[in-house]
Every structure is written in C-alpha cells, then in structure tokens.
Design an enzyme around this catalytic site. Sequence first.
Site, PDB file in Angstrom:
ATOM      1  CB  SER A  93      -0.799  71.576  46.981  1.00 52.42           C
ATOM      2  OG  SER A  93       0.562  71.509  46.784  1.00 52.42           O
ATOM      3  CG  ASN A 152      -3.697  74.331  50.881  1.00 51.73           C
ATOM      4  OD1 ASN A 152      -3.479  74.301  52.101  1.00 51.73           O
ATOM      5  ND2 ASN A 152      -3.016  73.599  50.024  1.00 51.73           N
ATOM      6  CD  GLU A 168      -8.470  69.410  49.622  1.00 51.30           C
ATOM      7  OE1 GLU A 168      -9.038  70.231  50.349  1.00 51.30           O
ATOM      8  OE2 GLU A 168      -7.502  69.721  48.881  1.00 51.30           O
ATOM      9  CG  HIS A 212      -4.303  68.018  47.591  1.00 49.35           C
ATOM     10  ND1 HIS A 212      -4.761  68.896  48.535  1.00 49.35           N
ATOM     11  CD2 HIS A 212      -2.964  68.242  47.491  1.00 49.35           C
ATOM     12  CE1 HIS A 212      -3.751  69.628  48.975  1.00 49.35           C
ATOM     13  NE2 HIS A 212      -2.651  69.243  48.359  1.00 49.35           N
TER      14      HIS A 212
HETATM   15  P1  NAI Z   1       9.704  66.345  46.623  1.00 48.59           P
HETATM   16  O1  NAI Z   1      10.629  67.393  46.110  1.00 48.59           O
HETATM   17  O2  NAI Z   1       9.929  65.749  47.965  1.00 48.59           O
HETATM   18  O3  NAI Z   1       9.668  65.137  45.557  1.00 48.59           O
HETATM   19  C1  NAI Z   1       9.533  65.292  44.178  1.00 48.59           C
HETATM   20  C2  NAI Z   1      10.189  64.107  43.503  1.00 48.59           C
HETATM   21  O4  NAI Z   1       9.852  64.110  42.113  1.00 48.59           O
HETATM   22  C3  NAI Z   1      11.714  64.115  43.581  1.00 48.59           C
HETATM   23  O5  NAI Z   1      12.171  62.845  44.016  1.00 48.59           O
HETATM   24  C4  NAI Z   1      12.153  64.393  42.146  1.00 48.59           C
HETATM   25  O6  NAI Z   1      13.371  63.755  41.814  1.00 48.59           O
HETATM   26  C5  NAI Z   1      11.007  63.825  41.340  1.00 48.59           C
HETATM   27  N1  NAI Z   1      10.804  64.410  40.029  1.00 48.59           N
HETATM   28  C6  NAI Z   1      10.871  65.718  39.680  1.00 48.59           C
HETATM   29  N2  NAI Z   1      10.563  65.876  38.375  1.00 48.59           N
HETATM   30  C7  NAI Z   1      10.273  64.625  37.887  1.00 48.59           C
HETATM   31  C8  NAI Z   1       9.845  64.120  36.631  1.00 48.59           C
HETATM   32  N3  NAI Z   1       9.668  64.943  35.588  1.00 48.59           N
HETATM   33  N4  NAI Z   1       9.621  62.809  36.495  1.00 48.59           N
HETATM   34  C9  NAI Z   1       9.794  61.954  37.545  1.00 48.59           C
HETATM   35  N5  NAI Z   1      10.209  62.395  38.772  1.00 48.59           N
HETATM   36  C10 NAI Z   1      10.423  63.704  38.936  1.00 48.59           C
HETATM   37  O7  NAI Z   1       8.244  66.982  46.497  1.00 48.59           O
HETATM   38  P2  NAI Z   1       6.923  66.648  47.381  1.00 48.59           P
HETATM   39  O8  NAI Z   1       6.891  67.513  48.570  1.00 48.59           O
HETATM   40  O9  NAI Z   1       6.810  65.184  47.511  1.00 48.59           O
HETATM   41  O10 NAI Z   1       5.767  67.208  46.416  1.00 48.59           O
HETATM   42  C11 NAI Z   1       5.411  66.550  45.227  1.00 48.59           C
HETATM   43  C12 NAI Z   1       4.068  67.066  44.744  1.00 48.59           C
HETATM   44  O11 NAI Z   1       3.083  66.923  45.764  1.00 48.59           O
HETATM   45  C13 NAI Z   1       4.035  68.534  44.327  1.00 48.59           C
HETATM   46  O12 NAI Z   1       3.159  68.670  43.253  1.00 48.59           O
HETATM   47  C14 NAI Z   1       3.480  69.207  45.576  1.00 48.59           C
HETATM   48  O13 NAI Z   1       2.839  70.433  45.287  1.00 48.59           O
HETATM   49  C15 NAI Z   1       2.479  68.178  46.055  1.00 48.59           C
HETATM   50  N6  NAI Z   1       2.120  68.217  47.477  1.00 48.59           N
HETATM   51  C16 NAI Z   1       3.075  68.394  48.439  1.00 48.59           C
HETATM   52  C17 NAI Z   1       2.736  68.395  49.795  1.00 48.59           C
HETATM   53  C18 NAI Z   1       3.776  68.576  50.856  1.00 48.59           C
HETATM   54  O14 NAI Z   1       3.408  68.824  52.017  1.00 48.59           O
HETATM   55  N7  NAI Z   1       5.054  68.437  50.565  1.00 48.59           N
HETATM   56  C19 NAI Z   1       1.324  68.217  50.231  1.00 48.59           C
HETATM   57  C20 NAI Z   1       0.413  67.962  49.137  1.00 48.59           C
HETATM   58  C21 NAI Z   1       0.807  67.998  47.828  1.00 48.59           C
END
Ligand code: NAI
Length: 395
Positions: free
Chosen positions: A126, A197, A159, A147
């Site tokens: 994001s 955003n 997006e 996105h």
């Molecule tokens: P989260 O913390 O819930 O999940 C991330 C997952 O990735 C975890 O299960 C973790 O163990 C895993 N992980 C971390 N490093 C890793 C690697 N090197 N290889 C494989 N797995 C790995 O995070 P979330 O909220 O799902 O966000 C993920 C992405 O999506 C980020 O880039 C965030 O900016 C983006 N995003 C988040 C939104 C939200 O509302 N939470 C909305 C839109 C985008």
Amino acid sequence: MGPVTEQTALAPVGVIGAGAMGSGIAQVAATAGHPVFIVDAFEGAAQRACTRITESLRKRAAQGKLDAAEADAIAARLSPCDSVEALPECVVVIEAIVEDLEVKKDLFDTLGRTQPESTLLATNTSSLSIDQIAPAAMHPGRVLGLHFFNPPPAMKLVEVIRGEITTPDVMDTGVALVKAWGKVPVQCASTPGFIVNRVARPFYGEAQRLVQEGVADPATIDACVRTAGFRMGPLELTDLIGQDVNLAVGTSVWHQTGKDPRYEPTPFQQKLVADGNLGRKTGKGVYTYAADGTSPDNIPDEAKVAELVASGVVTNPVARTLAMLVNEAVDLVDRGEAGPADVDLAMTLGTGYPKGPIAWGREIGFRTVRDQLIELDKAFPGGRYRPSPALDTIE
Ligand code: NAI
C-alpha cells in the site's frame, strides 16, 4: 499474455503471505476457479490460513449465503506450499508479506528466477513504489501492483498499479484477471498512496485542522461533513481505522512527496497517537467509547452545524473538505497518473464516498473550487492550499 483465456482463467495462482490480506486474496482467486498455492515464512501459517478460509466458507454455507458444494469446491482449490521455489508455474503470483522494501525485493528476486517469464508478479503493497521493487526481479516489465482493499472478499475495488517499466500487456492481463475475479479494476501510476490513499488525505487533515483552529468541537465538525452525504465524519472514521494506522499512511505519503505541505501530519493527530488514544480499539481516540461501541461525547451542536455549513470557506468544514478533495483528484489526473473516471470509481468504491471528487468538482464548479482554495491559501499560506493549475482549464 493479453486477454484472459480459458487456460489463464484456470491456471494456478500463487499467494505469498498468509495474513489478513493474503488469505482474503487467496479466497478471491479460488472462488474464481483457480487452484491457489499459499506460501508463508512462518511454519504452519499457510495451512492455518487454508483452514481459516475453509471454516469461513462453511459458515457462509451454513447461513445459506453460499451453496455448500460450492464452498467445498472453493476450499479444495486451496493448498499450502512449503516455499516460493516449490510453487508450480503460475499465471500470477501476488505477494502480501510484511511491508518492508528489502524483504519484498528479496522475494521478487526469487520469484523472478523461479517463475517463467510469462508469469505476472504482483505486489499488494500500500505504500512502497513499484519502481523500487520491480528491478529486483528478472524480466521486471511483468511486475505490477494489485492493491486490494481490506477485506478482499468483500471489497470490490482493486487498484492496478503500473511501474515505469510495467509493460502494457501486463497491465491488460492484470486488469482482465481482476475483472474475471469479480472485482472492479482502476489503473494508476506508481505514485505515493496510489489513488485512494492519496486523494483521501485531506478528508482527514481538514477536520483535524478545523479542530486545531478552534472552529468547533470534533462532534460538530463530523456532523457538518456528514451533511454532504458521507456516512461517517472524518474524526469518527479515523477512530475506526485507528489513529496510528491513519497517521502512518499520511506520514508515508508526506515523506514520499518530499514533505509536501498538503500532507503534513497534524499535531492534533500526532498527540492522539503519542498518548495511546488510537480510537475504538483502545476505547479512546478523538472520542471515548463505551463497551457497547457508543461514544457519549460524540454529540454535535446542531445550531453550530447550521451556522458553519452556511459560512465562508475558511470556517465551513464541508466546502473546505470538498475543495481539497477536488484539488487532489484534479492534480492526480493532471499529472497523468490516473483517469478521471477511475479516480471517481476508486473513491466511491474504496472509501464509500457518496460521489467521486471529479463529479463533485463539476457540480460545485472547478473555478469556484479554485477561488475557494485561493481564499484558503491567503488565510493559511505555506502551500497546503495551492490550487492545481488544472482547475483553470478542466471542464
Ligand atoms: P499480515 O501481518 O496480516 O500478514 C503478513 C504475512 O506475511 C504474515 O503471515 C507473515 O508471516 C508473512 N510473511 C512475512 N514475511 C514473509 C516472507 N518474507 N515470506 C513469506 N511470508 C512472509 O499483513 P497484512 O495486513 O496482510 O498486509 C500484507 C501486505 O498487504 C502489506 O504489504 C500491506 O501493506 C498490504 N496491505 C494491507 C492492507 C490492510 O488493510 N491490512 C490493505 C492493503 C494492502
């Protein structure tokens, strides 16, 4: 690449990161018919995500919202996968791992070496630039942003972000896939905050500034903004999002735009976060929250609401917020980063605005908006309220 054919429609999809977003994206792709392979760095996390999604699908089936056989068929398409290297050849791999540039670059390096040149490599970032991530992958023209919004199964908007070297073919395939998955794609260049955003920043910033300026109390400012058709006022909305999350997005856009005064975080919000008043999740933010979710201090002064929405732009929360939203949207379009229809679609679907900012600008009159901004710029010099030059010419 190109249009989605029957083969690409059913080809495997890889999802890296089994957190909130990765799980939701996996569910969307499996629902559309793809076999989906989920990888997570933490042992057992991908399997747990498959189980969680299956349980939620069965629950929906039990509630009569989904056919039971369909729920089982979707669940059967989900598989955990031990590593990125072990993924089958995919039509697209979407990553939703931790928001860290170096970690994402490492992943795209591996994906670039292990997936065939025809595989789209997508990031759900994001806040990071596609142009910083893409060069890490072999054949970087196939890297793009997809996105999704949270939660992906429910939110229609995606997006589709083009980096400087993303090929038009890859964008076309990305858009076609998103459509085939029952979502609504909008296209945008890799600009800080993308569409939603970025354009939404002043929605929060103006309300915070009006409170700082002592124009009215938060409840009254929120009530003024709701008169324009917004479901929630900006201050109560940031309590719901989390003041820390909202401040982090704003601060990121501010830094990425070279500290453009348009996005400068307010002391009002910085203090909320420093004091741990993060919103509903901590029981106190701009407002206080009772256990049942009501906020006893969110009571507007109705006479003051009527007075402010009839006042000049400097003290009028509606006029000021709309002028800034229109300005932001017009500037984005003028820079060639997104088309006007996509900007309006993104803001209505991504944030639930009652109207798109370009349509709103047309209704208010773009020259009126320009004149309002000139007045605001006189009252508060420093660049925040500088009108987009395109407000002089846009029809
Ligand atoms: P989260 O913390 O819930 O999940 C991330 C997952 O990735 C975890 O299960 C973790 O163990 C895993 N992980 C971390 N490093 C890793 C690697 N090197 N290889 C494989 N797995 C790995 O995070 P979330 O909220 O799902 O966000 C993920 C992405 O999506 C980020 O880039 C965030 O900016 C983006 N995003 C988040 C939104 C939200 O509302 N939470 C909305 C839109 C985008």
